[in-house]
Write an enzyme that holds these catalytic residues in place. Structure first.
Site, PDB file in Angstrom:
ATOM      1  N   GLY A  41       0.967  -1.009  -0.061  1.00  0.00           N
ATOM      2  CA  GLY A  41       0.232   0.437  -0.036  1.00  0.00           C
ATOM      3  C   GLY A  41       0.702   1.522  -0.507  1.00  0.00           C
ATOM      4  O   GLY A  41       0.448   2.124  -0.582  1.00  0.00           O
ATOM      5  N   GLU A  97       4.026   4.381   5.946  1.00  0.00           N
ATOM      6  CA  GLU A  97       2.205   3.239   6.035  1.00  0.00           C
ATOM      7  C   GLU A  97       1.654   4.305   5.305  1.00  0.00           C
ATOM      8  O   GLU A  97       1.517   5.311   5.496  1.00  0.00           O
ATOM      9  CB  GLU A  97       2.403   2.799   7.397  1.00  0.00           C
ATOM     10  N   ASP A  98       0.730   3.503   4.902  1.00  0.00           N
ATOM     11  CA  ASP A  98      -0.519   3.799   3.870  1.00  0.00           C
ATOM     12  C   ASP A  98      -1.336   4.616   4.669  1.00  0.00           C
ATOM     13  O   ASP A  98      -1.622   5.522   4.817  1.00  0.00           O
ATOM     14  CB  ASP A  98      -1.065   2.672   3.019  1.00  0.00           C
ATOM     15  N   ASP A 101      -5.739   1.799  10.678  1.00  0.00           N
ATOM     16  CA  ASP A 101      -6.743   1.449  11.235  1.00  0.00           C
ATOM     17  C   ASP A 101      -6.855   0.767  12.149  1.00  0.00           C
ATOM     18  O   ASP A 101      -6.749   2.071  12.847  1.00  0.00           O
ATOM     19  CB  ASP A 101      -7.534   0.922   9.354  1.00  0.00           C
ATOM     20  N   LYS A 129      -7.123   6.952   9.987  1.00  0.00           N
ATOM     21  CA  LYS A 129      -8.585   6.528  10.125  1.00  0.00           C
ATOM     22  C   LYS A 129      -9.325   5.992  11.243  1.00  0.00           C
ATOM     23  O   LYS A 129      -9.022   4.376  11.721  1.00  0.00           O
ATOM     24  CB  LYS A 129      -8.539   5.732   8.483  1.00  0.00           C
ATOM     25  N   PHE A 150     -13.871   3.164   3.698  1.00  0.00           N
ATOM     26  CA  PHE A 150     -12.968   1.895   2.661  1.00  0.00           C
ATOM     27  C   PHE A 150     -12.370   2.862   1.695  1.00  0.00           C
ATOM     28  O   PHE A 150     -12.822   3.224   0.517  1.00  0.00           O
ATOM     29  CB  PHE A 150     -13.446   0.949   2.427  1.00  0.00           C
ATOM     30  N   ASP A 157      -6.012  -0.297  -2.377  1.00  0.00           N
ATOM     31  CA  ASP A 157      -6.195  -1.965  -2.766  1.00  0.00           C
ATOM     32  C   ASP A 157      -7.627  -1.537  -2.389  1.00  0.00           C
ATOM     33  O   ASP A 157      -7.985  -1.596  -1.654  1.00  0.00           O
ATOM     34  CB  ASP A 157      -5.519  -2.632  -3.294  1.00  0.00           C
ATOM     35  N   ARG A 163      -5.232   0.479  -7.465  1.00  0.00           N
ATOM     36  CA  ARG A 163      -3.778   1.162  -6.530  1.00  0.00           C
ATOM     37  C   ARG A 163      -2.847   2.489  -7.715  1.00  0.00           C
ATOM     38  O   ARG A 163      -2.641   2.619  -7.092  1.00  0.00           O
ATOM     39  CB  ARG A 163      -2.677  -0.183  -6.592  1.00  0.00           C
TER      40      ARG A 163
END
Ligand code: 5GP
Ligand code: MG
Length: 175
Positions: A41, A97-98, A101, A129, A150, A157, A163
């Site tokens: 990610g 990091e993307d 969560d 998030k 999401f 993705d 992506r």
């Protein structure tokens, strides 16, 4: 079928990365830094971030962490399926990091890292998030705060799709 709703535009991402890069460059001036991108990610975010920072002794590596469970959630079990390949000893590590969560994936990796004897470890995430957060993570550099949903695009993705999109979208399921 899914429908995509724009959440963060290409221009907003570019602007925010410049700001993050300015802070990171200032904080790590003169240090031996390793940026560790979490695959898959974070690959686009890392690529843009490293080109925006000004750090002479910057090194780049990747890890791949697999979490098992539902398609879009984290079960709590994490495995390192590809580890770093360069030495982290006495270096300043910045995890890139993307999305954070639940926090479970990163919490796991942060507990593993001390075994490589880095001088310091900090976290940079593109998106915070917090809706489903289960483990508290201290985020040093945060790109955006997105309360829920999401997200796909810009490295993120949905079942390996989307992506490559240059902006970030929320997926809306339509039947
Ligand atoms: P966590 O362990 O913090 O729950 O989740 C970590 C990983 O789950 C993220 O690095 C990301 O790969 C994936 N993830 C969490 N939320 C989203 C999302 O909204 N969209 C996508 N595509 N992946 C997500
Ligand atoms: Mg990830």
């Amino acid at each position: 079928m899914e429908r995509l709703k724009l959440v963060i535009s290409q221009e907003e991402i570019a602007k925010r990365i410049k700001e993050l890069a300015r802070d990171i460059s200032k904080d790590y001036q003169g240090r031996r830094v390793v940026f560790i991108g979490i695959l898959k990610g974070a690959f686009i975010f890392l690529a843009d971030l490293v080109r925006a920072v000004h750090l002479e002794q910057l090194e780049i590596d990747f890890v791949r962490l697999a979490s098992y469970g539902y398609a879009d959630a984290t079960s709590g079990e994490v495995k390192i399926t590809k580890d770093v390949e360069i030495s982290l000893k006495d270096k300043d590590v910045l995890i890139v990091e993307d999305i954070i969560d639940t926090g479970i994936t990163l919490d796991y990796y942060l507990k593993v890292l001390p075994r490589y004897e880095p001088r310091s470890v900090k976290v940079c995430c593109l998106i915070d998030k917090p809706e489903r957060r289960e483990v508290e993570i201290s985020i040093d550099y945060r790109g955006f705060y997105v309360p829920k949903g999401f997200l796909v695009g810009y490295g993120l993705d949905f079942a390996e799709k989307y992506r490559h999109l240059p902006a970030i979208y929320e997926i809306e399921r339509v039947s």
